[in-house]
Design an enzyme around this catalytic site. Structure first.
Site, PDB file in Angstrom:
ATOM      1  N   ILE A   1       0.834  -1.214   0.000  1.00 52.54           N
ATOM      2  CA  ILE A   1       0.000   0.000   0.000  1.00 52.54           C
ATOM      3  C   ILE A   1       0.869   1.265   0.000  1.00 52.54           C
ATOM      4  O   ILE A   1       0.609   2.204  -0.759  1.00 52.54           O
ATOM      5  CB  ILE A   1      -0.989  -0.025   1.188  1.00 52.54           C
ATOM      6  CG1 ILE A   1      -1.965  -1.212   1.015  1.00 52.54           C
ATOM      7  CG2 ILE A   1      -1.748   1.292   1.300  1.00 52.54           C
ATOM      8  CD1 ILE A   1      -2.806  -1.535   2.226  1.00 52.54           C
TER       9      ILE A   1
ATOM     10  N   THR B   1      -4.442   4.698   7.675  1.00 56.86           N
ATOM     11  CA  THR B   1      -5.392   3.760   7.058  1.00 56.86           C
ATOM     12  C   THR B   1      -4.956   2.332   7.366  1.00 56.86           C
ATOM     13  O   THR B   1      -5.455   1.395   6.742  1.00 56.86           O
ATOM     14  CB  THR B   1      -5.447   3.941   5.523  1.00 56.86           C
ATOM     15  OG1 THR B   1      -4.113   3.811   5.014  1.00 56.86           O
ATOM     16  CG2 THR B   1      -6.033   5.269   5.114  1.00 56.86           C
TER      17      THR B   1
ATOM     18  N   ARG C   1      -3.836   0.457  10.944  1.00 48.82           N
ATOM     19  CA  ARG C   1      -4.517  -0.105  12.113  1.00 48.82           C
ATOM     20  C   ARG C   1      -4.559   0.937  13.221  1.00 48.82           C
ATOM     21  O   ARG C   1      -3.565   1.644  13.456  1.00 48.82           O
ATOM     22  CB  ARG C   1      -3.789  -1.357  12.628  1.00 48.82           C
ATOM     23  CG  ARG C   1      -4.026  -2.612  11.805  1.00 48.82           C
ATOM     24  CD  ARG C   1      -5.470  -3.103  11.903  1.00 48.82           C
ATOM     25  NE  ARG C   1      -5.739  -4.280  11.094  1.00 48.82           N
ATOM     26  CZ  ARG C   1      -6.171  -4.260   9.837  1.00 48.82           C
ATOM     27  NH1 ARG C   1      -6.360  -3.119   9.215  1.00 48.82           N
ATOM     28  NH2 ARG C   1      -6.423  -5.383   9.194  1.00 48.82           N
TER      29      ARG C   1
ATOM     30  N   ASP D   1      -8.793   6.198   9.159  1.00 50.71           N
ATOM     31  CA  ASP D   1      -9.784   5.216   8.716  1.00 50.71           C
ATOM     32  C   ASP D   1      -9.928   4.105   9.745  1.00 50.71           C
ATOM     33  O   ASP D   1     -10.780   3.237   9.601  1.00 50.71           O
ATOM     34  CB  ASP D   1      -9.376   4.611   7.364  1.00 50.71           C
ATOM     35  CG  ASP D   1     -10.437   3.664   6.832  1.00 50.71           C
ATOM     36  OD1 ASP D   1     -11.617   4.079   6.794  1.00 50.71           O
ATOM     37  OD2 ASP D   1     -10.119   2.512   6.486  1.00 50.71           O
TER      38      ASP D   1
ATOM     39  N   GLU E   1     -11.551  -0.573  17.585  1.00 48.55           N
ATOM     40  CA  GLU E   1     -12.693   0.070  16.947  1.00 48.55           C
ATOM     41  C   GLU E   1     -13.981  -0.748  17.028  1.00 48.55           C
ATOM     42  O   GLU E   1     -15.075  -0.211  16.826  1.00 48.55           O
ATOM     43  CB  GLU E   1     -12.374   0.411  15.486  1.00 48.55           C
ATOM     44  CG  GLU E   1     -12.068  -0.789  14.632  1.00 48.55           C
ATOM     45  CD  GLU E   1     -11.438  -0.404  13.291  1.00 48.55           C
ATOM     46  OE1 GLU E   1     -11.113   0.761  13.065  1.00 48.55           O
ATOM     47  OE2 GLU E   1     -11.277  -1.330  12.474  1.00 48.55           O
TER      48      GLU E   1
ATOM     49  N   HIS F   1     -13.299   2.417   8.930  1.00 51.40           N
ATOM     50  CA  HIS F   1     -12.513   1.300   8.367  1.00 51.40           C
ATOM     51  C   HIS F   1     -13.065   0.942   6.981  1.00 51.40           C
ATOM     52  O   HIS F   1     -13.440  -0.196   6.717  1.00 51.40           O
ATOM     53  CB  HIS F   1     -12.536   0.078   9.294  1.00 51.40           C
ATOM     54  CG  HIS F   1     -11.372  -0.842   9.038  1.00 51.40           C
ATOM     55  ND1 HIS F   1     -10.722  -1.543  10.025  1.00 51.40           N
ATOM     56  CD2 HIS F   1     -10.733  -1.182   7.883  1.00 51.40           C
ATOM     57  CE1 HIS F   1      -9.746  -2.261   9.497  1.00 51.40           C
ATOM     58  NE2 HIS F   1      -9.741  -2.062   8.190  1.00 51.40           N
TER      59      HIS F   1
ATOM     60  N   ALA G   1     -11.475   1.930   4.012  1.00 51.20           N
ATOM     61  CA  ALA G   1     -10.491   2.107   2.929  1.00 51.20           C
ATOM     62  C   ALA G   1     -10.523   0.960   1.924  1.00 51.20           C
ATOM     63  O   ALA G   1     -10.303   1.164   0.736  1.00 51.20           O
ATOM     64  CB  ALA G   1      -9.097   2.250   3.518  1.00 51.20           C
ATOM     65  N   PHE G   2     -10.817  -0.224   2.392  1.00 52.40           N
ATOM     66  CA  PHE G   2     -10.782  -1.403   1.498  1.00 52.40           C
ATOM     67  C   PHE G   2     -12.030  -1.476   0.622  1.00 52.40           C
ATOM     68  O   PHE G   2     -12.088  -2.264  -0.325  1.00 52.40           O
ATOM     69  CB  PHE G   2     -10.731  -2.683   2.349  1.00 52.40           C
ATOM     70  CG  PHE G   2     -12.069  -2.995   2.987  1.00 52.40           C
ATOM     71  CD1 PHE G   2     -12.482  -2.330   4.114  1.00 52.40           C
ATOM     72  CD2 PHE G   2     -12.921  -3.916   2.395  1.00 52.40           C
ATOM     73  CE1 PHE G   2     -13.725  -2.585   4.671  1.00 52.40           C
ATOM     74  CE2 PHE G   2     -14.167  -4.181   2.950  1.00 52.40           C
ATOM     75  CZ  PHE G   2     -14.569  -3.511   4.093  1.00 52.40           C
TER      76      PHE G   2
HETATM   77  P1  NAD Z   1       2.661  -5.031   3.534  1.00 52.59           P
HETATM   78  O1  NAD Z   1       2.933  -6.223   4.375  1.00 52.59           O
HETATM   79  O2  NAD Z   1       2.776  -5.164   2.058  1.00 52.59           O
HETATM   80  O3  NAD Z   1       3.637  -3.840   3.974  1.00 52.59           O
HETATM   81  C1  NAD Z   1       3.911  -3.513   5.288  1.00 52.59           C
HETATM   82  C2  NAD Z   1       5.265  -2.822   5.316  1.00 52.59           C
HETATM   83  O4  NAD Z   1       5.485  -2.383   6.641  1.00 52.59           O
HETATM   84  C3  NAD Z   1       6.438  -3.738   4.925  1.00 52.59           C
HETATM   85  O5  NAD Z   1       7.216  -3.137   3.926  1.00 52.59           O
HETATM   86  C4  NAD Z   1       7.206  -3.886   6.223  1.00 52.59           C
HETATM   87  O6  NAD Z   1       8.610  -4.033   6.021  1.00 52.59           O
HETATM   88  C5  NAD Z   1       6.881  -2.571   6.895  1.00 52.59           C
HETATM   89  N1  NAD Z   1       7.108  -2.547   8.332  1.00 52.59           N
HETATM   90  C6  NAD Z   1       7.036  -3.564   9.224  1.00 52.59           C
HETATM   91  N2  NAD Z   1       7.343  -3.105  10.456  1.00 52.59           N
HETATM   92  C7  NAD Z   1       7.633  -1.783  10.323  1.00 52.59           C
HETATM   93  C8  NAD Z   1       8.020  -0.765  11.224  1.00 52.59           C
HETATM   94  N3  NAD Z   1       8.222  -1.034  12.513  1.00 52.59           N
HETATM   95  N4  NAD Z   1       8.200   0.475  10.745  1.00 52.59           N
HETATM   96  C9  NAD Z   1       8.040   0.755   9.432  1.00 52.59           C
HETATM   97  N5  NAD Z   1       7.679  -0.186   8.522  1.00 52.59           N
HETATM   98  C10 NAD Z   1       7.479  -1.432   8.974  1.00 52.59           C
HETATM   99  O7  NAD Z   1       1.220  -4.515   3.957  1.00 52.59           O
HETATM  100  P2  NAD Z   1       0.251  -3.594   3.108  1.00 52.59           P
HETATM  101  O8  NAD Z   1      -0.528  -4.426   2.171  1.00 52.59           O
HETATM  102  O9  NAD Z   1       1.003  -2.446   2.581  1.00 52.59           O
HETATM  103  O10 NAD Z   1      -0.763  -3.136   4.258  1.00 52.59           O
HETATM  104  C11 NAD Z   1      -0.331  -2.325   5.337  1.00 52.59           C
HETATM  105  C12 NAD Z   1      -1.377  -2.389   6.440  1.00 52.59           C
HETATM  106  O11 NAD Z   1      -2.565  -1.741   5.992  1.00 52.59           O
HETATM  107  C13 NAD Z   1      -1.846  -3.815   6.763  1.00 52.59           C
HETATM  108  O12 NAD Z   1      -1.017  -4.429   7.707  1.00 52.59           O
HETATM  109  C14 NAD Z   1      -3.250  -3.620   7.278  1.00 52.59           C
HETATM  110  O13 NAD Z   1      -3.190  -3.544   8.682  1.00 52.59           O
HETATM  111  C15 NAD Z   1      -3.655  -2.273   6.705  1.00 52.59           C
HETATM  112  N6  NAD Z   1      -4.821  -2.357   5.818  1.00 52.59           N
HETATM  113  C16 NAD Z   1      -5.900  -1.574   6.099  1.00 52.59           C
HETATM  114  C17 NAD Z   1      -7.007  -1.612   5.282  1.00 52.59           C
HETATM  115  C18 NAD Z   1      -8.208  -0.736   5.536  1.00 52.59           C
HETATM  116  O14 NAD Z   1      -9.301  -1.013   5.015  1.00 52.59           O
HETATM  117  N7  NAD Z   1      -8.088   0.330   6.297  1.00 52.59           N
HETATM  118  C19 NAD Z   1      -7.024  -2.472   4.179  1.00 52.59           C
HETATM  119  C20 NAD Z   1      -5.894  -3.247   3.906  1.00 52.59           C
HETATM  120  C21 NAD Z   1      -4.800  -3.178   4.739  1.00 52.59           C
END
Ligand code: NAD
Length: 343
Positions: A160, A238, A240, A264, A269, A308, A310-311
């Site tokens: 993302i 967006t 957690r 988001d 929540e 919540h 965004a998805f």
């Molecule tokens: P992803 O696993 O592709 O990317 C997460 C990134 O975070 C990785 O590059 C990882 O190296 C990095 N990371 C791990 N620990 C870290 C730290 N301490 N500091 C900085 N970076 C760190 O995940 P994604 O697909 O990009 O999704 C990210 C988050 O978005 C998900 O974990 C999920 O919780 C959230 N999400 C929310 C929604 C929504 O509807 N709001 C939808 C999908 C995902």
């Protein structure tokens, strides 16, 4: 070891999914041939069926140790989400039950939502629309700021975070990022740099969070880091809710250290969705505090909070369903895909 399903066995699948009729038909069509029930709500103990072998949930259903104990025939959990912090992975792993997620359905969708929050904050869009609908056609007090030339700090450059960086290409912003596993090739291609977290916090006009909720990222924006944030910065979350300490954010908003927030997600929540958690038997001091904190954040004039959401696009949900059913079929074929329970 994950228990592989026997060939030709038709396990009973129980889903807790609240979907619109078109998407309910879509998923029903995809799982044709498999005995199943779809409960159009979040998971509750009352709706559990002990013959369940496959459990399907969204992030709003908590799959706790107790839930595992109540489903003695459970062989697989599919979560129709990327995040899996709503599932007790330790317990799943202890029981040898794979938990399969959807790693990449929503890069574009969630990044688009983060961008929408950024744009809405930068142009005071929400207040402006509200004002006009209330009959006041007046721009005074609605001045925003240009994104061009500002610095955005992307925390987490996974699927993302990277997609947001791609979407930002036309905005002429300076981009800095922090990730413990930097993708230097991507940074070179896109012309941004990785910096230590404290430098990002101190230089970004907008901080946007795209990391999973882990013990290491819990309250990433908390008392200690608040001091490092550039005065007047905006925060977008967006990912957690638990990444931000609500009390810290509130005090930052009050003092002006933080100019505004687009959220988001909120910590715990589910309390906001289910009043029973606040007013019912399960209420405790902690849920009351959390719901109060969240209510203060929702009502704060400098925040925009979405539920919540965004998805939530039709295209993304179809992708989620496709991958989840693919996960189920792969498991039934004896080869689980996207299993996160053994990390
Ligand atoms: P992803 O696993 O592709 O990317 C997460 C990134 O975070 C990785 O590059 C990882 O190296 C990095 N990371 C791990 N620990 C870290 C730290 N301490 N500091 C900085 N970076 C760190 O995940 P994604 O697909 O990009 O999704 C990210 C988050 O978005 C998900 O974990 C999920 O919780 C959230 N999400 C929310 C929604 C929504 O509807 N709001 C939808 C999908 C995902």
């Amino acid at each position: 070891m994950p228990r592989a399903a026997k060939k030709n066995q038709k396990p009973f699948a129980l889903f807790f999914l609240s979907l619109t009729p078109d998407l309910t038909s879509y998923i029903k069509n995809q799982i044709k041939g498999l005995p199943h029930r779809i409960v159009p709500d979040v998971l509750t103990v009352d709706e559990l069926d002990p013959k369940t072998e496959i459990l399907g949930v969204f992030t709003d259903s908590k799959v706790t140790k107790d839930i595992f104990a109540r489903l003695p025939r459970l062989k697989l959990v599919v979560t129709l989400s990327t995040g899996f912090d709503h599932i007790d992975l330790k317990e799943a792993s202890r029981r040898g039950i794979p938990v399969c997620n959807v790693p990449t359905y929503g890069d574009y969708t969630v990044a688009q939502h983060a961008l929408a929050l950024i744009l809405a904050l930068s142009k005071k869009l929400f207040e402006s629309v509200k004002r006009v609908k209330e009959g006041e056609y007046d721009y005074h007090g609605m001045r925003g700021f240009d994104l061009k030339g500002k610095t955005i700090g992307v925390v987490g450059t996974g699927h993302i975070g990277k997609q947001l960086i791609r979407l930002l290409a036309g905005f002429e912003m300076n981009i800095v990022a922090y990730d413990p596993f930097p993708d230097k090739k991507f940074a070179a291609e896109r012309g941004f740099s990785y910096v230590p977290l404290s430098k990002l916090l101190g230089s970004a006009d907008i901080i946007t969070l795209h990391v999973p909720l882990l013990p290491a990222t819990h309250h990433l924006i908390g008392k200690k880091n608040l001091k490092k944030i550039k005065p007047g910065a905006y925060i977008i979350n967006t990912a957690r809710g638990g990444l931000i300490d609500g009390a810290t954010l509130l005090s930052g908003l009050q003092s002006g250290q933080i100019a505004g927030a687009g959220l988001d997600v909120l910590e715990d929540e589910e309390v906001m969705r289910d009043p029973v958690l606040i007013f019912g038997d399960k209420c405790d001091e902690c849920t009351v505090k959390t719901s109060l904190m969240n209510s203060l954040l929702i009502d704060h004039p400098k925040t925009i909070v979405t539920p919540h959401n965004a998805f939530n696009t039709t295209e993304a949900i179809k992708r989620i369903i496709d991958t989840s059913i693919g996960n189920m079929r792969a498991f039934l074929a004896g080869n689980p895909t996207n299993n996160v329970s053994r990390r």
